[in-house]
Design an enzyme around this catalytic site. Structure first.
Site, PDB file in Angstrom:
ATOM      1  CG  ASN A   1       4.983  -0.476   1.185  1.00  0.00           C
ATOM      2  OD1 ASN A   1       3.836  -0.179   1.518  1.00  0.00           O
ATOM      3  ND2 ASN A   1       5.733  -1.291   1.890  1.00  0.00           N
TER       4      ASN A   1
ATOM      5  CG  ASN B   1       4.767 -10.529   5.336  1.00  0.00           C
ATOM      6  OD1 ASN B   1       5.484  -9.563   5.602  1.00  0.00           O
ATOM      7  ND2 ASN B   1       3.838 -10.480   4.403  1.00  0.00           N
TER       8      ASN B   1
ATOM      9  CB  CYS C   1       5.354   3.082   5.472  1.00  0.00           C
ATOM     10  SG  CYS C   1       5.964   2.023   4.181  1.00  0.00           S
TER      11      CYS C   1
END
Lengths: 392, 286
Positions: free
Chosen positions: A201, A143, A204
């Site tokens: 997260n 994805n 990045c």
């Protein structure tokens, strides 16, 4: 505040094995390692526990009789991820696969999940990547959504009130392009009812450092973790990237910087080729590989990380059945996230809760703590070539 | 949206590599409308991790059956062809938003490109049931890809175009539009992106070219129509059923988006698959 109080309240239940953790202290006694080495003792302690004595006698009377799918009344599945984030069970749904918890509400008993990690949230709205964004690969999928989300303010406005009414804690997955971005998002989430925790997260690109991912550099990862830690009292999980040579120093640095728990792992970077063979398939070229295909990698990383940090590790990667959950617990995970498998089988996470409880009953356990870390080295491992010291 | 078991009743290869399967799934069929779809789980353990989305090809509410029409393009669709009557699959549906036919529409134009027939086929049934006249324009590569007329209701006027001229009009199906656009009150299309893009530009210029009044001028004139609403689709001359690679099909994963003219990503599974063509950005966006 309402959300936090609600979470802490459920912490009053018995938590054998993990009960030694003091939620508000950053670096404390290992949550997992002692359970590994003294599993029989813990079990003894559990059965002598007044609250559990009735249960244990019943179990010893009929130890082999499996209980079908009754709600977990006599098995304690609760797990403490630190700072008062106590989940009713160790089955979470992974960020990006469950939206904001409302999308699957028609077909899933959302309230019975351990926790929901919502879609990655950034400071400003993001439109995401060009399509195609997803494609199936052998045993998994790629994805490249590109962090499409309406921005933190819209997320709070749209969902926080719903979440505050839920029993299930919602952990907001936070992404950013700079330390300042992360800090600002977390600051806006701080104190909002309905938000039980933060999952960072860090895979990045750090725009301030030439696009290098935070997750692949121990200093950058620790830097963003420490900055966020200073900005919030919310329970803080940090999601590790597998796209590194050695994850252990990074995990250690993040733990030292004040994370309450680690999530392992994020997707593996990969590409697919279009059927015409004229271009990469995904609109963004690169995608993240998830699903059963990455389970061995995730197992390895959880195995490595859980030996070098004292904080709980939440495992994620290709969970499709109870055996996968048990595998992750065996290599030291305190909880497990289900992701890609939800797309095929939305009811899987809730079913895993029942199956884990049934498995504990079958083994005569009143908690799943003795299942944790059973496959880790029994004795203090020799320091690795990277010089990571073992801490009892 | 419901999660239910469906039993395969009939499976046949209606065209080379194209299959038509009938399933008994009363829970899913109840309330399902043309344009919606089901997300079907592959029961295989050989590495298929995603469900497969299929439009309702036909819906029989009384019998509790639905049909799906697909081409074998990979291991997932091949797995479906190996199912035998009596086998059960796990279906999630009905999903997405349906076609909206304006109550005043008399003449319905359906445009299908290849397997796009699967997206508009059930609307033919619905429109005929409601007493409308239906013309179906079908475009395929050659005669071997042409959807059999025996599988269509008798009331449908069926016009075929093939790229190689082996049957019907020699050329693209979009070349047939000028002959029908004045007759049609509304058009509904499903097919390759290129075809939809041409149709959308034809639809945008239709009013000017034909000098026709727009439907809905009287009722609700001047009132803004909320973007993406059923009313917006009902008022549109052209509605398109979009296709994208899909993950969850319930709006959670954001894998299947198209861009709106406002620049906002729209989930094909949730805001679509049916969109008013003027609400989509056909120039590529991103």
């Amino acid at each position: 505040m309402k959300a936090k109080r609600r979470v802490v309240t459920s912490a009053t239940g018995e938590r054998p094995g993990l009960a030694k953790r003091r939620p508000t202290v950053r670096r404390i006694k290992p949550a997992i390692a002692p359970v590994v080495r003294r599993a029989p003792d813990i079990r003894g302690a559990v059965s002598s526990n007044s609250a559990a004595s009735a249960t244990s006698t019943r179990i010893s009377a009929a130890p082999q009789k499996p209980v079908a799918t009754a709600p977990d009344v006599d098995v304690d599945l609760s797990v403490d991820l630190g700072r008062g984030l106590v989940l009713a069970n160790p089955i979470l749904v992974a960020s990006g696969t469950f939206g904001y918890g409302t999308e699957y509400a028609d077909v899933v008993e959302v309230q019975r999940l351990g926790a929901i990690c919502c879609k990655g949230t950034t400071l400003r709205p993001r439109i995401g990547n060009p399509t195609p964004r997803v494609t199936e690969t052998p045993g998994g999928m790629l994805n490249s959504i590109g962090l499409q989300n309406p921005g933190v303010d819209a997320v709070i406005a749209k969902y926080a009130e719903t979440w505050a009414g839920w029993q299930v804690p919602v952990i907001v997955n936070v992404a950013g392009e700079s330390v300042a971005d992360y800090v600002e998002v977390v600051r806006r989430l701080e104190g909002v009812p309905g938000i039980a925790g933060i999952e960072l997260n860090i895979s990045c690109p750090n725009v301030g450092k030439g696009g290098l991912q935070f997750a692949i550099d121990a200093d950058a990862a620790a830097g963003v973790t420490a900055a966020v830690r200073r900005a919030t009292d919310l329970p803080l999980l940090v999601k590790l990237s597998p796209n590194v040579a050695d994850v252990r120093p990074i995990a250690r640095a993040i733990a030292d910087a004040g994370a309450d728990a680690l999530t392992a792992i994020n997707t593996l970077s990969g590409i697919a080729v279009s059927p015409s063979r004229l271009r990469p398939l995904l609109g963004n070229t690169y995608g993240g590989l998830s699903g059963p295909a990455i389970k061995p990698v995730a197992l390895r990383i959880v195995y490595e990380v859980s030996q070098v940090v004292d904080i709980p590790v939440v495992a994620i990667g290709g969970v499709t059945e109870l055996a996968d959950v048990l595998d992750y617990l065996a290599v030291g995970a305190a909880a497990v996230q289900v992701g890609t498998a939800i797309f095929a089988d939305p009811t899987l996470p809730v079913r895993l809760v029942d199956e884990l409880a049934a498995e504990c009953r079958r083994r005569g356990l009143t908690s799943f703590a003795p299942l944790i870390g059973t496959a880790l080295p029994k004795r203090a491992a020799a320091p690795s070539s990277k010089g990571v010291e073992y801490r009892p | 949206m419901r999660l239910a078991g469906a039993e395969l009743l009939d499976s046949r290869e209606i065209l080379p590599d194209q299959w038509l399967q009938t399933y008994h799934a009363p829970e899913l069929v109840a309330g399902a409308r043309a344009g919606q779809f089901v997300h079907v789980r592959t029961g295989d353990y050989s590495g298929l991790v995603l469900r497969r989305p299929f439009s309702f090809n036909t819906i029989d509410t009384l019998a509790g059956t639905l049909t799906i029409h697909f081409r074998t393009v990979g291991r997932g669709t091949e797995w479906f062809t190996r199912l035998r009557p009596g086998d059960r699959v796990d279906m999630l549906g009905p999903l997405g938003r349906p076609f909206e036919v304006d109550p005043r529409t008399q003449h319905v134009l359906l445009v299908a490109g290849g397997l796009g027939i699967a997206g508009v086929r059930s609307l033919a049934d619905e429109a005929i049931r409601d007493g409308r006249q239906v013309t179906l324009l079908f475009g395929g590569a050659s005669a071997r890809d042409v959807y059999p007329s025996s599988l269509l209701p008798d009331e449908v006027e069926y016009v075929v175009a093939t790229d190689d001229g082996s049957v019907g009009h020699h050329g693209f199906v979009t070349e047939l539009i000028p002959a029908y656009e004045a007759w049609a009150d509304q058009a509904f299309a499903c097919g390759p992106l290129g075809m939809l893009r041409v149709l959308s530009s034809l639809a945008a210029s239709r009013g000017r070219r034909l000098g026709v009044a727009k439907l809905g001028r009287k009722r609700g004139a001047g009132r803004p129509v909320p973007a993406g609403s059923p009313l917006a689709r009902r008022k549109a001359f052209l509605q398109v059923s979009m296709e994208q690679n899909m993950g969850c099909a319930v709006g959670a994963c954001l894998g299947c988006v198209v861009l709106s003219t406002a620049g906002a990503p729209q989930r094909v599974c949730r805001e679509g698959p049916v969109f008013a063509s003027e609400e989509l950005d056909w120039e590529g966006g991103w």
